[in-house]
Design a protein around this motif. Structure first.
Motif, PDB file in Angstrom:
ATOM      1  N   GLY A 297      -6.625  -7.257  -2.278  1.00 17.66           N
ATOM      2  CA  GLY A 297      -6.782  -8.203  -0.953  1.00 17.66           C
ATOM      3  C   GLY A 297      -6.756  -9.574  -1.197  1.00 17.66           C
ATOM      4  O   GLY A 297      -6.619  -9.934  -2.441  1.00 17.66           O
TER       5      GLY A 297
ATOM      6  N   SER B  75     -13.497   9.491   1.113  1.00 14.66           N
ATOM      7  CA  SER B  75     -13.044   8.358   1.725  1.00 14.66           C
ATOM      8  C   SER B  75     -12.776   7.094   0.603  1.00 14.66           C
ATOM      9  O   SER B  75     -11.752   6.612   0.717  1.00 14.66           O
ATOM     10  CB  SER B  75     -14.021   7.749   2.636  1.00 14.66           C
ATOM     11  OG  SER B  75     -14.541   8.776   3.479  1.00 14.66           O
TER      12      SER B  75
ATOM     13  N   TRP C  65       0.820  -1.212   0.031  1.00 15.34           N
ATOM     14  CA  TRP C  65      -0.094  -0.066  -0.107  1.00 15.34           C
ATOM     15  C   TRP C  65       0.833   1.154   0.009  1.00 15.34           C
ATOM     16  O   TRP C  65       1.917   1.300   0.740  1.00 15.34           O
ATOM     17  CB  TRP C  65      -0.874   0.226   1.236  1.00 15.34           C
ATOM     18  CG  TRP C  65      -1.925  -1.016   1.290  1.00 15.34           C
ATOM     19  CD1 TRP C  65      -1.983  -1.835   0.241  1.00 15.34           C
ATOM     20  CD2 TRP C  65      -2.854  -1.125   2.096  1.00 15.34           C
ATOM     21  NE1 TRP C  65      -3.139  -2.749   0.653  1.00 15.34           N
ATOM     22  CE2 TRP C  65      -3.624  -2.427   1.868  1.00 15.34           C
ATOM     23  CE3 TRP C  65      -3.050  -0.710   3.514  1.00 15.34           C
ATOM     24  CZ2 TRP C  65      -4.663  -2.882   2.518  1.00 15.34           C
ATOM     25  CZ3 TRP C  65      -4.245  -1.192   4.197  1.00 15.34           C
ATOM     26  CH2 TRP C  65      -5.099  -2.243   3.851  1.00 15.34           C
TER      27      TRP C  65
ATOM     28  N   TYR D 291     -13.688  -5.751   0.044  1.00 18.45           N
ATOM     29  CA  TYR D 291     -12.394  -5.117   0.798  1.00 18.45           C
ATOM     30  C   TYR D 291     -12.315  -3.450   0.301  1.00 18.45           C
ATOM     31  O   TYR D 291     -11.943  -2.610   1.454  1.00 18.45           O
ATOM     32  CB  TYR D 291     -11.113  -5.583  -0.072  1.00 18.45           C
ATOM     33  CG  TYR D 291     -10.901  -7.257   0.059  1.00 18.45           C
ATOM     34  CD1 TYR D 291     -10.942  -7.596   1.517  1.00 18.45           C
ATOM     35  CD2 TYR D 291     -10.390  -7.858  -0.718  1.00 18.45           C
ATOM     36  CE1 TYR D 291     -10.665  -8.662   1.772  1.00 18.45           C
ATOM     37  CE2 TYR D 291     -10.103  -9.279  -0.601  1.00 18.45           C
ATOM     38  CZ  TYR D 291     -10.053  -9.600   0.957  1.00 18.45           C
ATOM     39  OH  TYR D 291      -9.807 -10.955   1.162  1.00 18.45           O
TER      40      TYR D 291
ATOM     41  N   LEU E 190     -13.975   2.467   6.944  1.00 21.47           N
ATOM     42  CA  LEU E 190     -12.918   2.938   7.875  1.00 21.47           C
ATOM     43  C   LEU E 190     -12.667   4.547   7.946  1.00 21.47           C
ATOM     44  O   LEU E 190     -12.700   5.142   8.567  1.00 21.47           O
ATOM     45  CB  LEU E 190     -11.586   1.994   8.065  1.00 21.47           C
ATOM     46  CG  LEU E 190     -10.741   2.631   8.831  1.00 21.47           C
ATOM     47  CD1 LEU E 190     -11.196   2.434  10.294  1.00 21.47           C
ATOM     48  CD2 LEU E 190      -9.489   1.381   8.798  1.00 21.47           C
ATOM     49  N   VAL E 191     -12.249   4.810   6.791  1.00 17.87           N
ATOM     50  CA  VAL E 191     -11.725   6.165   6.498  1.00 17.87           C
ATOM     51  C   VAL E 191     -12.882   7.204   6.841  1.00 17.87           C
ATOM     52  O   VAL E 191     -12.812   8.360   7.225  1.00 17.87           O
ATOM     53  CB  VAL E 191     -11.262   6.463   5.095  1.00 17.87           C
ATOM     54  CG1 VAL E 191     -10.780   7.956   4.825  1.00 17.87           C
ATOM     55  CG2 VAL E 191     -10.071   5.567   4.675  1.00 17.87           C
TER      56      VAL E 191
ATOM     57  N   LEU F  47      -4.487   3.146   0.156  1.00 19.77           N
ATOM     58  CA  LEU F  47      -4.941   1.971   1.024  1.00 19.77           C
ATOM     59  C   LEU F  47      -5.074   0.584   0.030  1.00 19.77           C
ATOM     60  O   LEU F  47      -5.660  -0.524   0.616  1.00 19.77           O
ATOM     61  CB  LEU F  47      -6.148   1.965   1.779  1.00 19.77           C
ATOM     62  CG  LEU F  47      -5.896   3.234   2.947  1.00 19.77           C
ATOM     63  CD1 LEU F  47      -7.142   3.192   3.718  1.00 19.77           C
ATOM     64  CD2 LEU F  47      -4.531   2.998   3.649  1.00 19.77           C
TER      65      LEU F  47
ATOM     66  N   SER G  26      -8.988   5.427   0.012  1.00 19.96           N
ATOM     67  CA  SER G  26      -8.666   3.848   0.021  1.00 19.96           C
ATOM     68  C   SER G  26      -8.143   3.566  -1.204  1.00 19.96           C
ATOM     69  O   SER G  26      -7.258   2.536  -1.379  1.00 19.96           O
ATOM     70  CB  SER G  26     -10.050   3.171   0.232  1.00 19.96           C
ATOM     71  OG  SER G  26     -10.756   3.646   1.315  1.00 19.96           O
TER      72      SER G  26
ATOM     73  N   LYS H  88     -12.456  -0.762   3.518  1.00 19.38           N
ATOM     74  CA  LYS H  88     -11.547   0.315   3.774  1.00 19.38           C
ATOM     75  C   LYS H  88     -12.046   1.709   3.861  1.00 19.38           C
ATOM     76  O   LYS H  88     -11.924   2.652   4.323  1.00 19.38           O
ATOM     77  CB  LYS H  88     -10.438   0.241   2.682  1.00 19.38           C
ATOM     78  CG  LYS H  88      -9.680  -1.120   2.784  1.00 19.38           C
ATOM     79  CD  LYS H  88      -8.960  -1.378   1.564  1.00 19.38           C
ATOM     80  CE  LYS H  88      -8.063  -2.572   1.729  1.00 19.38           C
ATOM     81  NZ  LYS H  88      -7.332  -2.976   0.221  1.00 19.38           N
ATOM     82  N   THR H  89     -13.219   1.779   2.605  1.00 21.22           N
ATOM     83  CA  THR H  89     -13.996   3.030   2.811  1.00 21.22           C
ATOM     84  C   THR H  89     -14.671   3.592   3.936  1.00 21.22           C
ATOM     85  O   THR H  89     -14.612   4.576   4.549  1.00 21.22           O
ATOM     86  CB  THR H  89     -14.791   3.074   1.371  1.00 21.22           C
ATOM     87  OG1 THR H  89     -13.799   2.701   0.636  1.00 21.22           O
ATOM     88  CG2 THR H  89     -15.418   4.411   1.161  1.00 21.22           C
TER      89      THR H  89
END
Length: 409
Positions: free
Chosen positions: A281, A268, A206, A294, A301-302, A276, A272, A298-299
């Motif tokens: 993944g 976001s 990443w 995946y 979380l941001v 990220l 990612s 990730k999105t």
């Protein structure tokens, strides 16, 4: 080729074959398919905003020791639908003396600027709208339409408060675009391409490991571009009534509201994708569904971090916000860009292994971050201001960079 390995290609071929069966040429069928795909994507994105609004209300409510929506439907999940119906039924009001063309065009541009970004976002290994070789440049270009919408809203409203909000937007959004674009040069330099799909495919490691400071700067400047707390000076309710959208009502106001939440989720997703690894993944290369999961995680979380930041941090003053971008973010990004370019050239010459290369760049980014924080606390802390009698009034320096005067931090 099956639906599960390449759903985009499978549905395209199926749709062209379906229309060819009723005598429509393949070229026209393909154009209709693209238009239909755009309608489905934009409609899905707009409907997804209902969930985003509910989620943000619930999360901010929990942070602030409130319940949030909890009456209409289980856990208040139908509250956003009720709000949507209310906005649809409210009266449209155009102020006397308003310039109708920019006044009515502004909310459309604001929403369109966000939706157009989705055209180049790779949702999975084979699922994307279009793979432009200048995809990242396209994202920056169409994002500027949102700024144009805000300026048109303030100018066309025939209201001094709305115009002042638009002027603040012009100062804030254009200023923060400088470090934002500079931070994006680093992943482009690491990839060797502006294509969004290529950027994702090249992230076996990443890019946040190569350039954590660039990722942090892109994250911060993107929030400022959206105009979210603590950078929400473009519509500071305490001093501007509502900012550039003061004179809007009904669905026109709702379009600004939708653009705000959808833009937050879109940035976001960009964080990612660019830093990220996007859909990458275990197993994502062969399973588009797994790659989409995946990317969604990730999105989410941001986006969670953006919501928590909005619920936790106080608003900056306008002078603090301008100092932050021109005296901190822009110089730091320029230094990081130059050093990264030099090191990448050296790494290419000696053929350095990728993990060691990312480790060196990671340490460099952390050192530069702490150096920038030290400079900020030493030289850019709030200076004493003279009182009304001309005497200097001592003001305590903040404990750290993010502390706000009067916030108790």
């Amino acid at each position: 080729m099956t639906f599960w390995t390449d759903p985009d290609f499978f549905l395209e071929k199926w749709f062209i074959h379906l229309l060819a069966g009723i005598g429509i040429p393949a070229g026209i069928a393909q154009a209709i398919g693209y238009a239909l795909g755009a309608v489905i994507l934009t409609t899905g994105a707009l409907l997804f905003v209902l969930f985003l609004i509910w989620l943000e209300r619930k999360l901010i409510g929990r942070v602030q020791d409130r319940f949030g929506p909890n009456r209409l439907g289980p856990w208040g999940i139908f509250q956003s639908i009720a709000d949507m119906l209310k906005i649809f039924t409210k009266e449209y009001i155009t102020p006397t003396g308003a310039d109708k063309v920019p006044f009515n065009l502004a909310p459309i541009l604001t929403v369109a600027a966000v939706l157009m970004v989705w055209a180049v976002i790779p949702l999975a290994v084979t699922v994307y709208g279009v793979d432009l070789n200048v995809g990242l440049l396209y994202v920056i270009a169409v994002g500027s339409l949102g700024e144009m919408g805000i300026i048109l809203a303030g100018w066309g409203s025939n209201n001094k408060f709305a115009l002042l909000g638009a002027f603040r937007a012009a100062a804030q959004l254009i200023s923060y675009e400088v470090p934002l674009v500079l931070s994006l040069v680093i992943p482009v330099m690491l990839t060797g391409s502006l294509s969004m799909t290529r950027i994702v495919q090249n992230q076996s490691i990443w890019y946040v490991m190569y350039a954590p400071l660039a990722a942090f700067i892109f994250f911060i400047t993107s929030i400022a571009e959206v105009g979210r707390a603590p950078f929400d000076l473009t519509e500071a309710e305490s001093e501007l009534v509502a900012g550039f959208n003061t004179e809007y009502s009904g669905l026109k106001f709702g379009m600004f509201y939708v653009a705000d939440f959808l833009h937050s989720f879109t940035i976001s997703m960009l964080v990612s994708i660019i830093f990220l690894g996007g859909w990458r993944g275990p197993g994502a290369e062969t399973s588009p569904l797994l790659g989409f999961i995946y990317l969604t995680l990730k999105t989410s979380l941001v986006n969670f971090l953006i919501i928590i930041e909005r619920a936790s941090l106080p608003r900056f003053r306008i002078d603090q916000m301008m100092d932050f971008t021109w005296k901190v973010l822009t110089p730091v990004t320029l230094i990081l860009l130059v050093i990264t370019a030099l090191l990448e050239k050296i790494f290419a010459m000696v053929g350095l292994y990728s993990w060691l290369r990312s480790g060196i760049l990671f340490v460099l980014n952390i050192v530069l971050l702490f150096a920038a924080d030290s400079v900020v606390r030493s030289h850019l802390a709030r200076r004493p201001r003279p009182d009304v009698r001309g005497k200097e009034r001592p003001v305590a320096r903040p404990e750290n960079f993010f502390s706000q005067p009067g916030s108790g931090a």
